[in-house]
Design a protein around this motif. Structure first.
Motif, PDB file in Angstrom:
ATOM      1  N   CYS A  48       0.840  -1.199   0.000  1.00  0.00           N
ATOM      2  CA  CYS A  48       0.000   0.000   0.000  1.00  0.00           C
ATOM      3  C   CYS A  48       0.875   1.249   0.000  1.00  0.00           C
ATOM      4  N   GLY A  49       1.929   1.228   0.835  1.00  0.00           N
ATOM      5  CA  GLY A  49       2.856   2.359   0.873  1.00  0.00           C
ATOM      6  C   GLY A  49       3.585   2.558  -0.441  1.00  0.00           C
ATOM      7  N   ILE A  50       4.022   1.464  -1.067  1.00  0.00           N
ATOM      8  CA  ILE A  50       4.720   1.551  -2.353  1.00  0.00           C
ATOM      9  C   ILE A  50       3.801   2.126  -3.431  1.00  0.00           C
ATOM     10  N   THR A  51       2.537   1.715  -3.416  1.00  0.00           N
ATOM     11  CA  THR A  51       1.566   2.225  -4.395  1.00  0.00           C
ATOM     12  C   THR A  51       1.379   3.727  -4.242  1.00  0.00           C
ATOM     13  N   LEU A  52       1.240   4.182  -2.995  1.00  0.00           N
ATOM     14  CA  LEU A  52       1.085   5.613  -2.747  1.00  0.00           C
ATOM     15  C   LEU A  52       2.343   6.387  -3.148  1.00  0.00           C
ATOM     16  N   LEU A  53       3.510   5.768  -2.921  1.00  0.00           N
ATOM     17  CA  LEU A  53       4.771   6.400  -3.322  1.00  0.00           C
ATOM     18  C   LEU A  53       4.826   6.578  -4.838  1.00  0.00           C
ATOM     19  N   GLY A  54       4.402   5.554  -5.583  1.00  0.00           N
ATOM     20  CA  GLY A  54       4.368   5.647  -7.036  1.00  0.00           C
ATOM     21  C   GLY A  54       3.422   6.737  -7.526  1.00  0.00           C
ATOM     22  N   LEU A  55       2.242   6.831  -6.893  1.00  0.00           N
ATOM     23  CA  LEU A  55       1.281   7.875  -7.267  1.00  0.00           C
ATOM     24  C   LEU A  55       1.845   9.264  -6.979  1.00  0.00           C
ATOM     25  N   GLY A  56       2.539   9.388  -5.849  1.00  0.00           N
ATOM     26  CA  GLY A  56       3.133  10.672  -5.500  1.00  0.00           C
ATOM     27  C   GLY A  56       4.206  11.103  -6.495  1.00  0.00           C
ATOM     28  N   GLU A  57       5.041  10.157  -6.919  1.00  0.00           N
ATOM     29  CA  GLU A  57       6.094  10.484  -7.884  1.00  0.00           C
ATOM     30  C   GLU A  57       5.504  10.835  -9.251  1.00  0.00           C
ATOM     31  N   VAL A  58       4.441  10.135  -9.643  1.00  0.00           N
ATOM     32  CA  VAL A  58       3.769  10.462 -10.908  1.00  0.00           C
ATOM     33  C   VAL A  58       3.167  11.869 -10.834  1.00  0.00           C
ATOM     34  N   GLY A  59       2.581  12.195  -9.680  1.00  0.00           N
ATOM     35  CA  GLY A  59       2.025  13.534  -9.497  1.00  0.00           C
ATOM     36  C   GLY A  59       3.092  14.614  -9.563  1.00  0.00           C
ATOM     37  N   ASN A  60       4.245  14.340  -8.950  1.00  0.00           N
ATOM     38  CA  ASN A  60       5.360  15.292  -9.010  1.00  0.00           C
ATOM     39  C   ASN A  60       5.830  15.485 -10.442  1.00  0.00           C
ATOM     40  N   PHE A  61       5.936  14.370 -11.167  1.00  0.00           N
ATOM     41  CA  PHE A  61       6.353  14.426 -12.573  1.00  0.00           C
ATOM     42  C   PHE A  61       5.386  15.280 -13.388  1.00  0.00           C
ATOM     43  N   THR A  62       4.092  15.086 -13.172  1.00  0.00           N
ATOM     44  CA  THR A  62       3.071  15.844 -13.908  1.00  0.00           C
ATOM     45  C   THR A  62       3.108  17.320 -13.553  1.00  0.00           C
ATOM     46  N   ALA A  63       3.423  17.629 -12.284  1.00  0.00           N
ATOM     47  CA  ALA A  63       3.432  19.023 -11.831  1.00  0.00           C
ATOM     48  C   ALA A  63       4.428  19.868 -12.612  1.00  0.00           C
ATOM     49  N   TYR A  64       5.536  19.262 -13.054  1.00  0.00           N
ATOM     50  CA  TYR A  64       6.533  20.006 -13.828  1.00  0.00           C
ATOM     51  C   TYR A  64       5.980  20.481 -15.172  1.00  0.00           C
ATOM     52  N   GLY A  65       4.924  19.843 -15.648  1.00  0.00           N
ATOM     53  CA  GLY A  65       4.311  20.264 -16.907  1.00  0.00           C
ATOM     54  C   GLY A  65       3.398  21.464 -16.753  1.00  0.00           C
ATOM     55  N   PHE A  66       3.058  21.825 -15.496  1.00  0.00           N
ATOM     56  CA  PHE A  66       2.123  22.927 -15.257  1.00  0.00           C
ATOM     57  C   PHE A  66       2.754  24.113 -14.514  1.00  0.00           C
TER      58      PHE A  66
END
Length: 333
Positions: A48-66
């Motif tokens: 569960c923690g690893i899944t949330l970590l992956g979602l957080g990193e994807v969100g960070n990656f997307t934030a650089y586009g905005f």
């Protein structure tokens, strides 16, 4: 509105990362308390923690586009603040005065740097990235960075100099290339999703390769630093070095402060300084958790209470020693 979306996305992603790290730590502690030791990857809580970590990193990656690099990178402090406060609930730690003071300073600094970040267009086309890549300011910056990295690598490899500053400076130099590539890739993917196809340009795949290679070596040196030094020293120094290098790379490559007023630049830098100070205060004098030293109960050995313990002595041929051993006990041994 686009920049605000990027800020909110970066803040939420870093908060999610702090939650995930605390969940993983909680899973490790639970497994350590069980009588039958099991691998950590068998724990549903850990996954569960690893899944949330992956979602957080994807969100960070997307934030650089905005949002600009200059605002997304410093928002990594949200993860530090979140870990300090969330650990009170997940790991039952006590809230310290330093956590409250550091959190207040960091939140204030974050508000200032978000407020005074220059508002620049975030839709980067492949042709714009190509033009930035061959501009003379970036070429000079790249040459200087490569020279500094090679000098540090020489001292690291040939002179076996593994000081924390040497290791984390190499991490920061690699991170500056990582954030440049991440923003370019994220922006081109965002435009492609909107219907303006950018994935047919070769520059997109060059940036993907740069992102992957710099991330790989960055993780290597960061793991080396974590192995040699305490996390309470690595986390704040790495945050300061990473944020500084990311801001500099954003200023040089994407020209994010090209038309900013002096007051905006000053307040932005002051906000960064408050964030750095807050992170250092949170990490300062934070006790590291160590597993308890194993011991063997003395049992009913004459002359010792049941609470007495024999501590294993790894530097002796004997298995263990007892404090204040009398002659009778020695003879019985």
């Amino acid at each position: 509105q686009t920049q605000l979306l990027g800020v909110l996305l970066a803040a939420a992603s870093n908060l999610l990362i702090s939650v995930s790290l605390n969940i993983q730590k909680c899973a490790h502690l639970r497994l350590a308390c069980q009588t039958e030791l099991k691998p950590y990857y068998t724990s549903k809580l850990w996954w569960c923690g690893i899944t949330l970590l992956g979602l957080g990193e994807v969100g960070n990656f997307t934030a650089y586009g905005f949002a600009p690099i200059a605002v997304v990178a410093p928002l990594g402090c949200v993860s530090v603040i979140g870990s300090a406060f969330i650990s009170v609930f997940f790991l039952k730690k006590t809230m310290r005065t330093a956590d409250i003071l550091g959190g207040t300073l960091t939140v204030t600094g974050t508000y200032l740097l978000v407020t005074f970040t220059p508002n620049v267009p975030q839709e980067l086309t492949a042709r714009q990235v190509q033009n930035y890549l061959v501009s003379w300011p970036f070429l000079v910056y790249s040459i200087l960075e490569i020279l500094i990295f090679c000098i540090l690598l020489y001292f690291y490899k040939r002179k076996a100099m593994k000081h924390i500053v040497v290791l984390l400076m190499m991490v920061a130099l690699l991170a500056s290339m990582t954030v440049i590539a991440v923003k370019a890739v994220s922006s081109m993917i965002t435009l492609s999703v909107k219907g303006k196809m950018q994935l047919t340009y070769s520059i997109f795949y060059i940036m993907v390769a740069l992102m992957a290679s710099s991330c790989t070596f960055q993780v290597k040196f960061l793991n080396q630093a974590m192995h040699l030094y305490e996390a309470t020293a690595v986390v704040p120094i790495n945050f300061v070095f990473f944020t500084t290098s990311a801001i500099i790379s954003g200023v040089i490559f994407y020209r994010e402060f090209q038309s900013a007023a002096f007051l905006s630049v000053f307040m932005f830098l002051f906000g960064c300084l408050l964030s750095f100070l807050g992170v250092f205060i949170i990490a300062k004098n934070k006790k590291e958790e160590h597993s308890q030293i194993p011991f063997i109960d003395c049992g009913h050995i004459p002359g010792h209470k049941l609470t007495g313990k024999i501590q294993p002595d790894s530097h002796s041929s004997r298995y263990g020693t007892m404090n204040k051993e009398d002659d009778s006990v020695k003879s019985q041994s």
